[in-house]
Design a protein around this motif. Structure first.
Motif, short mmCIF file in Angstrom:
data_model
loop_
_atom_site.label_atom_id
_atom_site.label_comp_id
_atom_site.label_asym_id
_atom_site.label_seq_id
_atom_site.Cartn_x
_atom_site.Cartn_y
_atom_site.Cartn_z
N ASP A 195 -6.56 67.98 -41.55
CA ASP A 195 -8.01 67.82 -41.65
C ASP A 195 -8.58 66.86 -40.62
O ASP A 195 -9.80 66.72 -40.53
CB ASP A 195 -8.38 67.31 -43.05
CG ASP A 195 -8.22 68.37 -44.12
OD1 ASP A 195 -8.32 69.57 -43.79
OD2 ASP A 195 -7.98 68.00 -45.29
N THR A 196 -7.71 66.17 -39.86
CA THR A 196 -8.18 65.09 -38.99
C THR A 196 -7.82 65.37 -37.53
O THR A 196 -6.65 65.24 -37.14
CB THR A 196 -7.55 63.74 -39.40
OG1 THR A 196 -7.69 63.54 -40.81
CG2 THR A 196 -8.21 62.59 -38.65
N LEU A 391 -15.69 67.10 -32.16
CA LEU A 391 -14.60 67.43 -33.07
C LEU A 391 -14.93 67.04 -34.50
O LEU A 391 -14.61 67.76 -35.45
CB LEU A 391 -13.31 66.74 -32.63
CG LEU A 391 -12.69 67.25 -31.32
CD1 LEU A 391 -11.56 66.31 -30.87
CD2 LEU A 391 -12.15 68.66 -31.49
N SER A 392 -15.56 65.89 -34.65
CA SER A 392 -15.93 65.41 -36.00
C SER A 392 -16.91 66.35 -36.67
O SER A 392 -16.94 66.46 -37.91
CB SER A 392 -16.53 64.00 -35.91
OG SER A 392 -15.59 63.08 -35.38
N PRO A 398 -13.52 62.80 -39.78
CA PRO A 398 -13.90 62.42 -38.41
C PRO A 398 -12.69 62.36 -37.49
O PRO A 398 -11.58 62.02 -37.91
CB PRO A 398 -14.52 61.02 -38.60
CG PRO A 398 -14.89 60.94 -40.05
CD PRO A 398 -13.90 61.78 -40.78
N ALA A 399 -12.91 62.69 -36.24
CA ALA A 399 -11.85 62.61 -35.25
C ALA A 399 -11.47 61.16 -35.01
O ALA A 399 -12.30 60.25 -35.10
CB ALA A 399 -12.30 63.25 -33.94
N PHE A 427 -4.49 71.19 -31.40
CA PHE A 427 -4.66 71.47 -32.83
C PHE A 427 -3.34 71.82 -33.51
O PHE A 427 -3.33 72.41 -34.58
CB PHE A 427 -5.70 72.58 -33.00
CG PHE A 427 -6.99 72.25 -32.29
CD1 PHE A 427 -7.88 71.33 -32.83
CD2 PHE A 427 -7.28 72.81 -31.05
CE1 PHE A 427 -9.04 70.99 -32.15
CE2 PHE A 427 -8.44 72.48 -30.37
CZ PHE A 427 -9.33 71.56 -30.92
N GLY A 428 -2.23 71.44 -32.88
CA GLY A 428 -0.94 71.62 -33.52
C GLY A 428 -0.72 70.60 -34.62
O GLY A 428 -1.39 69.56 -34.68
#
Length: 462
Positions: A195-196, A391-392, A398-399, A427-428
């Protein structure tokens, strides 16, 4: 900032065809380390060029002494838009041991894991074909909706990353003028958790040294010479023990020159991740942190320099027992660097320290094993701040801006050879089993990765 809803909606609508495109690429067995798959690597490069041309790029295959590069260019809708270089690699790791795979590694599929979770299976899904295609598909959705791109884009896809990138530096040197941009985007990274999202702002540098201490002209009987003759193992262990003080700091003169404290707001964001020393070390059977006292494990591994002994040997190490005083003793020592630490200065400081500890009738040899500076993007870089906000806006949490304990050579090459800083966004996830049997990529990572790049590209244009 523009209304991105139409572009994001198009990415959602395109998801089935985006997966079809990815699966075509995944079926190509582009294993760069095995000469038997040379034609497959070329096939992957050709496929990417054809697809990039189909969505408006000017793309071409560039031959190298090894596997080819893919280079592509696309102008922006505005003449004064920023210029970014996007890097990924289309080659993959070998699949051995094949018997441990639950399905054909080159027959990609969507696997339902239950509870609404689905994963993409197959070699290259996470490393790195799935990652690079999130960027390409973001561009497709943007083009189909807006007709133009918010930034000028150059793409560089490599075919030898998994085999040491032997052709990369010569290629960068020969094509520097064509490839240079305002900054680079590197997708071969991951998220903090599902999620982050994360942006890596720092990569530690490295200095490697091997030392060989010689005392007597031959191994000695410890009963005859013990207590009188210099023992190189004693000398070596005293040297190594003296590298740190009682607080865990490295004792070499000038070692901390160029090391800056991590901003308090960044350290505070790391604390919210909930990574305790017990949790971090518990995975490897430990619980008590080493290193500098009073610092979190995230700070120790992401933002602080280190001195580590990686190997030590000398004397008799076989079965049984032999009462010998060795003639030689050796060790391999590495230093992870941060900030503006100078690798050459660190190496010389270490050698001067070692020499100061060598008795007059003994000698020492040094063997260099690489040296590279740290890479550090300013924590308040405008590009980083924009990407973090973008991204956030896409993910549940939040990123965060993180560091990386190791190095990614391409980032250093971009900085040294092209004068560009890099944003590392991928995004891995840590359980994607890259380089292992049953590699996977979360379908959610692929889908939201596409949406994320749409947001990032739009934010970077402002």
């Amino acid at each position: 900032m523009t209304d991105l809803s139409p572009v994001l909606d198009r990415a959602d609508q395109n998801l089935p065809s985006s997966l079809d495109n990815l699966f075509e690429l995944l079926r190509i067995k582009s294993i760069s380390t095995d000469p038997a798959f040379k034609a497959e690597c070329r096939k992957a490069a050709d496929w990417l060029v054809a697809y990039l041309n189909s969505i408006g790029f000017t793309a071409s295959v560039r031959d190298t002494p090894g596997h080819p590069m893919v280079v592509a260019h696309h102008d922006a809708g505005s003449a004064d838009a920023p210029h970014v270089l996007f890097y990924g690699h289309y080659d993959v790791q070998p699949v051995d041991p094949i018997e441990l795979w639950e399905s054909d590694p080159f027959a990609p599929a969507i696997k339902d894991m239950g509870n609404g979770r689905k994963v993409l299976t197959g070699r290259g899904t996470s490393d790195d074909k799935g990652q690079l295609m999130t960027f390409v598909e973001a561009i497709r959705a943007y083009k189909e909706t807006r007709g133009a791109l918010p930034v000028r884009i150059t793409i560089l896809f490599e075919g030898e990353e998994e085999s040491g990138s032997p052709s990369l530096k010569p290629f960068l040197e020969a094509n520097a003028a064509e490839l240079k941009a305002d900054f680079a985007l590197v997708c071969d990274t991951g998220m903090w958790d599902g999620d982050t999202p994360a942006i890596s702002a720092g990569l530690r540098g490295l200095v490697g040294e091997e030392i060989v201490i010689t005392a007597a002209d031959r191994d000695l009987h410890s009963g005859v010479f013990g207590g009188a003759a210099a023992n190189p193992i004693h000398i070596l262990t005293d040297i190594l023990a003296g590298l740190h003080d009682e607080t865990g700091r490295v004792t070499l003169p000038g070692f901390y020159e160029g090391v800056e404290e991590t901003p308090s707001n960044i350290k505070a964001s790391w604390e919210t991740l909930g990574m305790t020393a017990e949790k971090f070390l518990g995975e490897v059977g430990l619980s008590i942190p080493s290193g500098e006292k009073g610092r979190s494990v995230m700070e120790l591994t992401w933002a602080r320099p280190t001195a580590e002994v990686n190997g030590i040997w000398g004397g008799y190490t076989g079965a049984g027992f032999k009462t010998v005083i060795a003639a030689k003793a050796s060790a391999k020592v590495s230093f992870r660097l941060v900030g503006q630490q100078n690798p050459a200065a660190i190496r010389e400081s270490f050698r001067a320290y070692v020499r100061s500890k060598i008795p007059g009738d003994c000698s020492v040899e040094f063997h260099e094993h690489g040296g590279s500076p740290a890479i550090q993007l300013s924590y308040d870089s405008p590009a980083l701040t924009k990407a973090k906000t973008a991204l956030s806006n896409e993910w549940p949490k939040p990123a965060i801006v993180i560091g990386m304990g190791g190095s990614i050579p391409i980032v250093g090459d971009f900085q040294k050879m092209l004068g560009m800083e890099s944003l590392l966004i991928g995004f891995g996830l840590s359980d994607d089993r890259i380089h292992s049997p049953n590699e996977k990529y979360e379908l959610r990572s692929y889908h939201k990765g596409i949406r994320s790049w749409i947001r990032v590209l739009d934010a970077l244009a402002v």
